[in-house]
Design an enzyme around this catalytic site. Structure first.
Site, short mmCIF file in Angstrom:
data_model
loop_
_atom_site.label_atom_id
_atom_site.label_comp_id
_atom_site.label_asym_id
_atom_site.label_seq_id
_atom_site.Cartn_x
_atom_site.Cartn_y
_atom_site.Cartn_z
N ASP A 254 -9.32 17.55 9.40
CA ASP A 254 -10.04 16.51 8.67
C ASP A 254 -10.16 15.21 9.45
O ASP A 254 -9.17 14.62 9.87
CB ASP A 254 -9.35 16.24 7.33
N ASP B 133 -5.96 18.91 14.79
CA ASP B 133 -6.11 18.55 13.38
C ASP B 133 -7.54 18.86 12.94
O ASP B 133 -8.46 18.95 13.77
CB ASP B 133 -5.79 17.06 13.20
#
Length: 476
Positions: free
Chosen positions: A170, A168
């Site tokens: 953010d 991932d």
């Protein structure tokens, strides 16, 4: 390749095979009759007003039209058979399996897969429902093609003694904001935050948010130790980026964290290709098996089907109070990890099928295509508007600047209190009336995150089987 056709659920059972029209070796065309059968049905006859209405059992005759084209190989029924329910009927060597499709056209023969076919219960688009490419959901393959491709990938990874790692962006490996205060602090060496933001990168998006935030600068801070972390795990994993940001956003982040494309290559999937506006699923990247896949993410709630594969890290919150810049495209945060059952392998449901998350379970379920698309577009519009409001609030309120000013005020008050403690009517001056004492300014932003130094990966030794690798906090 021979395909076995079934009678289907639409016939009026029981039926009796009365005539074989096509023989083994014959070429058959789509929607051409290949078999004749009879069936019984009820018909009301007479006049109900005269009281002489009655039910008559009659015999109907119908042809079975072939839903595909090719050479007839073998009949699996014979004349005189009485068939009570749907079953295998005939084996056809198809001219084309239509197992690779692009924008509704067969990638092999070029025929239109969206064309209606009364002889088939489904459109030919259902022959290829799995998206195997990160950045193009229009390219679809059949389940069998997906199995072959994924098995080939697994053999290659096992040969290289690697697994797959889905990363991932953010608040996992980077933190982003758009507050222009960051640019001002970078340009001011006297600011207490200058050292912390000196290595912050920035970019603009051509297709970014509209309104006040249009054309804004995105400021990106890489998590401390990220370069070393990615370099280390790349020796054990083939890595993929999976983000709920737009594709343009993801590509710009990838240029920052992997400028040479050595680590992630083009293995990037964004919300533009995800197939769901509220959840992530490994089935989008690995439609056959997730047994060799590990996920690293700061959120567990967005992986309802893949909790056993997840290594959850603490959210990276460098820009204090900003949070996830793409959080409007995710469910409201729920960070309770309860390991769910391993995802089912469901034939016929791939990333290209119309799906929606069951609100009670989070599991993706098939939906009517038009209804699902309309619902998804409406949700996307609401999420985009919510994100635009949040970004505009960053620009207008400048929360980081306000927090730093509050901190400066506290520092100033503390300085006055220390000066006021002296029993002098004259200003206190550090022994020199010409140079008054100045208070120390504390910095709001701290570059002291240690998460990637303590987060580690599961061992990759041995040969993974059906169960996914057990996530741990040890990267070897």
């Amino acid at each position: 390749m021979a395909k076995t056709l079934r009678l289907g659920a639409r016939l009026h059972y029981p039926i009796t095979i009365s005539k074989i029209i096509k023989n083994p070796g014959d070429l058959v065309k789509k929607q051409e009759g290949i078999l004749q059968y009879t069936f019984k049905f009820e018909r009301r006859i007479g006049d109900p007003e005269l009281g002489n209405e009655r039910t008559s059992i009659e015999t109907g005759v119908a042809d079975f039209d072939c839903p595909t084209e090719g050479k007839l190989v073998k009949w699996l029924v014979k004349v005189g058979d009485v068939i009570q329910r749907d079953q295998d009927l005939v084996s056809i060597d198809e001219q084309c399996a239509h197992d690779i499709q692009y924008f509704g056209l067969c990638g092999k023969c070029g025929k239109d897969m969206t064309e209606a076919n009364w002889a088939a219960e489904t459109l030919d688009t259902q022959r290829a429902t799995v998206a195997m490419v990160h950045d193009d959901t229009a390219l679809m393959v059949s389940r069998s093609q997906a199995v072959r491709a994924e098995n080939s990938l697994q053999r290659r990874l096992l040969k290289d003694r690697k697994l797959s790692l889905v990363v991932d962006l953010d608040q996992t490996i980077i933190h982003a904001c758009i507050e222009p205060t960051i640019g001002e602090w970078q340009a001011d060496p006297t600011n207490p935050n200058h050292e912390a933001v000196r290595d912050v990168r920035k970019f603009q998006l051509d297709d970014g948010p509209r309104g006040l935030a249009s054309g804004c600068w995105y400021y990106i801070k890489m998590r401390p130790g990220l370069a070393e972390f990615l370099e280390k795990v790349s020796e054990m994993f083939e890595m993929h980026i999976y983000t709920m940001g737009t594709r343009a956003y993801a590509l710009n982040i990838a240029k920052i964290v992997d400028p040479t494309k050595k680590l992630f290559g083009n293995r990037i999937i964004s919300r533009d290709e995800n197939g769901s506006m509220t959840a992530k699923t490994l089935e989008r990247l690995f439609p056959v098996s997730t047994s060799m896949v590990v996920v690293i993410d700061d959120r567990a709630d967005v992986w309802p089907q893949n909790r056993p594969n997840l290594i959850k890290v603490a959210p990276y919150d460098f820009f204090k109070g900003i949070g996830d810049i793409n959080s409007s495209f995710l469910p409201k945060r729920e960070d309770i990890i309860s390991a769910g059952p391993p995802p089912e392998t469901r034939p016929g449901i791939g990333a290209g099928a119309a799906v929606a998350a069951d609100p009670s379970t989070g599991v993706l379920q098939p939906q009517d295509g038009a209804a699902a698309a309309e619902k998804q577009n409406a949700l996307l519009q609401l999420q985009a508007e919510e994100q635009e409001r949040a970004l505009e609030k960053q620009l207008t309120d400048r929360p980081l600047l306000q927090l730093q000013e509050k901190l400066d005020k506290e520092d100033e008050e503390a300085g006055k209190e220390s000066v006021g403690g002296a029993d002098n009517s004259e200003p206190t001056t550090n022994g020199d009336a010409q140079h008054p004492v100045t208070h120390q300014r504390h910095n709001l932003l701290r570059d002291d995150d240690q998460e990637l130094h303590t987060t580690r990966a599961p061992p990759t030794s041995g040969c993974p089987t059906r169960s996914p690798p057990t996530p741990s906090r040890t990267w070897g």
